[in-house]
Design a protein around this motif. Structure first.
Motif, PDB file in Angstrom:
ATOM      1  N   ASN A 175      11.753  19.885  -6.263  1.00 18.01           N
ATOM      2  CA  ASN A 175      11.404  19.591  -7.766  1.00 18.01           C
ATOM      3  C   ASN A 175      12.278  18.654  -8.509  1.00 18.01           C
ATOM      4  OD1 ASN A 175       9.811  20.068 -10.047  1.00 18.01           O
ATOM      5  ND2 ASN A 175      11.458  21.296 -10.843  1.00 18.01           N
ATOM      6  N   ILE A 176      11.734  17.704  -9.000  1.00 20.88           N
ATOM      7  CA  ILE A 176      12.375  16.571  -9.879  1.00 20.88           C
ATOM      8  C   ILE A 176      11.823  16.499 -11.225  1.00 20.88           C
ATOM      9  CG2 ILE A 176      13.192  14.091  -9.785  1.00 20.88           C
ATOM     10  CD1 ILE A 176      12.807  14.303  -6.867  1.00 20.88           C
ATOM     11  N   SER A 177      12.554  16.430 -12.119  1.00 20.43           N
ATOM     12  CA  SER A 177      12.142  16.144 -13.578  1.00 20.43           C
ATOM     13  C   SER A 177      11.480  14.834 -13.662  1.00 20.43           C
ATOM     14  CB  SER A 177      13.511  16.527 -14.579  1.00 20.43           C
ATOM     15  OG  SER A 177      14.340  15.353 -14.289  1.00 20.43           O
ATOM     16  N   ASN A 178      10.351  14.827 -14.484  1.00 21.45           N
ATOM     17  CA  ASN A 178       9.349  13.809 -14.461  1.00 21.45           C
ATOM     18  C   ASN A 178       8.919  13.101 -13.115  1.00 21.45           C
ATOM     19  OD1 ASN A 178       9.679  14.011 -17.421  1.00 21.45           O
ATOM     20  ND2 ASN A 178      11.898  12.981 -17.260  1.00 21.45           N
ATOM     21  N   PHE A 179       8.894  13.962 -12.135  1.00 18.36           N
ATOM     22  CA  PHE A 179       8.590  13.376 -10.816  1.00 18.36           C
ATOM     23  C   PHE A 179       7.318  12.436 -10.639  1.00 18.36           C
ATOM     24  CE2 PHE A 179       6.404  13.825  -6.649  1.00 18.36           C
ATOM     25  CZ  PHE A 179       7.234  13.415  -5.909  1.00 18.36           C
ATOM     26  N   GLU A 180       6.288  12.812 -11.299  1.00 17.70           N
ATOM     27  CA  GLU A 180       5.102  11.924 -11.147  1.00 17.70           C
ATOM     28  C   GLU A 180       5.159  10.545 -11.804  1.00 17.70           C
ATOM     29  OE1 GLU A 180       2.319  12.680  -9.746  1.00 17.70           O
ATOM     30  OE2 GLU A 180       2.852  14.389  -9.054  1.00 17.70           O
ATOM     31  N   ASP A 181       6.132  10.413 -12.888  1.00 21.41           N
ATOM     32  CA  ASP A 181       6.314   9.094 -13.504  1.00 21.41           C
ATOM     33  C   ASP A 181       7.338   8.534 -12.483  1.00 21.41           C
ATOM     34  OD1 ASP A 181       4.743   9.845 -15.787  1.00 21.41           O
ATOM     35  OD2 ASP A 181       6.546  10.639 -16.876  1.00 21.41           O
ATOM     36  N   LYS A 182       8.278   9.235 -11.851  1.00 29.03           N
ATOM     37  CA  LYS A 182       9.331   8.335 -11.181  1.00 29.03           C
ATOM     38  C   LYS A 182       8.388   8.069 -10.068  1.00 29.03           C
ATOM     39  CE  LYS A 182      13.274  10.732 -13.215  1.00 29.03           C
ATOM     40  NZ  LYS A 182      14.283  11.953 -12.737  1.00 29.03           N
ATOM     41  N   ARG A 183       7.528   8.759  -9.434  1.00 24.78           N
ATOM     42  CA  ARG A 183       7.026   8.499  -8.003  1.00 24.78           C
ATOM     43  C   ARG A 183       6.052   7.290  -8.298  1.00 24.78           C
ATOM     44  NH1 ARG A 183       1.896   9.280  -5.893  1.00 24.78           N
ATOM     45  NH2 ARG A 183       1.432  10.643  -7.825  1.00 24.78           N
ATOM     46  N   LYS A 184       5.333   7.064  -9.473  1.00 22.96           N
ATOM     47  CA  LYS A 184       4.609   6.054  -9.725  1.00 22.96           C
ATOM     48  C   LYS A 184       5.425   4.602  -9.803  1.00 22.96           C
ATOM     49  CE  LYS A 184       0.864   8.676 -12.083  1.00 22.96           C
ATOM     50  NZ  LYS A 184       0.429   8.952 -13.537  1.00 22.96           N
ATOM     51  N   ASN A 185       6.734   4.761 -10.336  1.00 24.04           N
ATOM     52  CA  ASN A 185       7.557   3.748 -10.574  1.00 24.04           C
ATOM     53  C   ASN A 185       8.122   3.368  -9.532  1.00 24.04           C
ATOM     54  OD1 ASN A 185       6.795   3.421 -13.053  1.00 24.04           O
ATOM     55  ND2 ASN A 185       8.347   4.703 -14.035  1.00 24.04           N
ATOM     56  N   ALA A 186       8.462   4.449  -8.438  1.00 27.86           N
ATOM     57  CA  ALA A 186       9.393   3.966  -7.130  1.00 27.86           C
ATOM     58  C   ALA A 186       8.403   2.918  -6.165  1.00 27.86           C
ATOM     59  CB  ALA A 186       9.553   5.199  -6.306  1.00 27.86           C
ATOM     60  N   THR A 187       9.320   2.228  -5.502  1.00 20.27           N
ATOM     61  CA  THR A 187       8.794   1.424  -4.275  1.00 20.27           C
ATOM     62  C   THR A 187       8.522   2.108  -3.267  1.00 20.27           C
ATOM     63  OG1 THR A 187      11.082   0.699  -3.776  1.00 20.27           O
ATOM     64  CG2 THR A 187       9.860  -0.868  -5.587  1.00 20.27           C
ATOM     65  N   SER A 188       9.297   2.908  -3.010  1.00 13.41           N
ATOM     66  CA  SER A 188       8.964   3.855  -1.691  1.00 13.41           C
ATOM     67  C   SER A 188       9.646   5.282  -1.813  1.00 13.41           C
ATOM     68  CB  SER A 188       9.806   3.049  -0.500  1.00 13.41           C
ATOM     69  OG  SER A 188      11.183   3.084  -0.830  1.00 13.41           O
ATOM     70  N   ILE A 189       9.260   6.451  -1.211  1.00  7.88           N
ATOM     71  CA  ILE A 189       9.690   7.495  -0.983  1.00  7.88           C
ATOM     72  C   ILE A 189       9.977   8.062   0.114  1.00  7.88           C
ATOM     73  CG2 ILE A 189       7.288   8.441  -1.534  1.00  7.88           C
ATOM     74  CD1 ILE A 189       8.646  11.010  -2.889  1.00  7.88           C
ATOM     75  N   ASN A 190      11.275   8.543   0.688  1.00  6.24           N
ATOM     76  CA  ASN A 190      11.648   8.848   2.081  1.00  6.24           C
ATOM     77  C   ASN A 190      12.352   9.976   2.067  1.00  6.24           C
ATOM     78  OD1 ASN A 190      10.258   6.086   3.238  1.00  6.24           O
ATOM     79  ND2 ASN A 190      12.016   5.352   2.020  1.00  6.24           N
TER      80      ASN A 190
END
Length: 334
Positions: free
Chosen positions: A41-56
């Motif tokens: 769980n990460i605060s504001n995950f959806e916003d950060k995921r949309k702004n991230a160039t990659s997730i690994n």
């Protein structure tokens, strides 16, 4: 051999909250695989995921620090790095906050502390699991089994399935031929999986003090399988059964002994009657008759405990029985 122990690490900095949730304990057999359920769980995950160039996802061995990357990384989903294992697959979807991972072909040298790290460019989130080895026998319930005769009994036996693709098989031994068995793979609240086997039967007095065993057999990628087992002793409560009179003779004295099977047996009471009379003539397991009494007729006993009573199955003519007993004894001595 089994692999165990995962802990949760949670950090909170200002308005950022980072956490990973994993079971406190998981087990794995050498030569098999282990699935580690993992969510984060990460605060504001959806916003950060949309702004991230990659997730690994990354698993590090021994240390949580990321300074010495090459020596500590066991798995890196972004670079297809797998070190120390024949294969590692992240089956969870990181975009859905699921970091569940399967480690294959577990060996003894895999015993160590492992840490999960989530990388989101430009953010990085981390969590810690700690695997180690420890065998686990199946859990057999109830572990104290005392029931009345003719009662329907259900026993459950569960064995951890750390590798869902190679779950253990569960077998029962020393059970009734009429027993009904069902087995299924179930997910527990901590997201790990176990095989549950349920065995139902009707208790008979012949099952008293019978040891029932549940055995879990784990397949693995070696020449032999691994088995562990648990046992429970069945205590059946029942009234007297197979009540009978045993006749012995010493000189002119005849001893009648009342024998019966019952549970509990320590509170058995024995009452003796003479054929044709309603009033008891004696109490106790044995009675002695003299030569004069022998000629008077037949006797029988009644055995009783708190669950019921039973009479000896038939009357015994003591005169006929003793004469035959003495005749056989004399012939044998001659």
């Amino acid at each position: 051999i089994f692999i165990t122990t995962l802990v949760v690490l949670e950090h909170s900095f200002a308005d950022n909250i980072y956490s990973a949730v994993m079971p406190q304990t998981v087990t794995a057999l050498t030569g098999s695989c282990v699935q580690i359920p993992c969510t984060f769980n990460i605060s504001n995950f959806e916003d950060k995921r949309k702004n991230a160039t990659s997730i690994n996802g990354i698993w590090l061995k021994n240390k949580s620090q990321f300074a010495d990357k090459d020596s500590l990384i066991a798995f890196n989903s972004s670079k297809n790095i797998i070190r120390g294992f024949s294969d590692i697959q992240m089956t969870g979807d990181l975009t859905e906050r699921n970091c569940t991972t399967v480690f294959y072909n577990i060996m003894m040298n895999h015993s160590d502390s492992y840490y999960f790290r989530l990388e989101m460019e430009p953010d990085c989130k981390c969590a810690k699991p700690h695997p180690k080895y420890s065998p686990q026998p199946p859990e057999l319930k109830p572990n104290d089994l005392t029931v009345k005769e003719e009662t329907t009994v259900t026993l459950s036996c569960s064995a951890e399935a750390p590798c869902p693709k190679q779950p253990p098989t569960i077998s029962w031994s020393n059970i009734s031929e009429s027993a009904h068995i069902t087995t299924q793979l179930q997910e527990k609240p901590d997201k790990t999986q176990s095989v549950f086997s349920y065995m139902t039967f009707k208790a008979s007095y012949k099952d008293h003090r019978k040891s029932i065993t549940c055995t879990a057999t784990y397949p693995r990628n070696t020449s032999d399988a691994s088995t562990v087992e648990s046992t429970v002793m069945l205590q059946v409560l029942f009234p007297p059964k197979e009540t009978r009179v045993i006749i012995t003779s010493v000189g002119t004295t005849v001893t009648l002994t009342c024998e019966s099977h019952a549970s509990p047996s320590n509170d058995l009471n024995y009452t003796w009657y003479k054929h044709g009379e309603e009033t008891p003539i004696a109490w106790g397991k044995k009675i002695n008759l003299t030569g004069t009494q022998i000629q008077t007729g037949s006797y029988f006993c009644i055995a009783q405990n708190k669950h019921g009573k039973q009479s000896s199955e038939e009357y015994f003519s003591t005169l006929m029985s003793v004469m035959l007993y003495l005749l056989i004894t004399c012939a044998y001595n001659l």
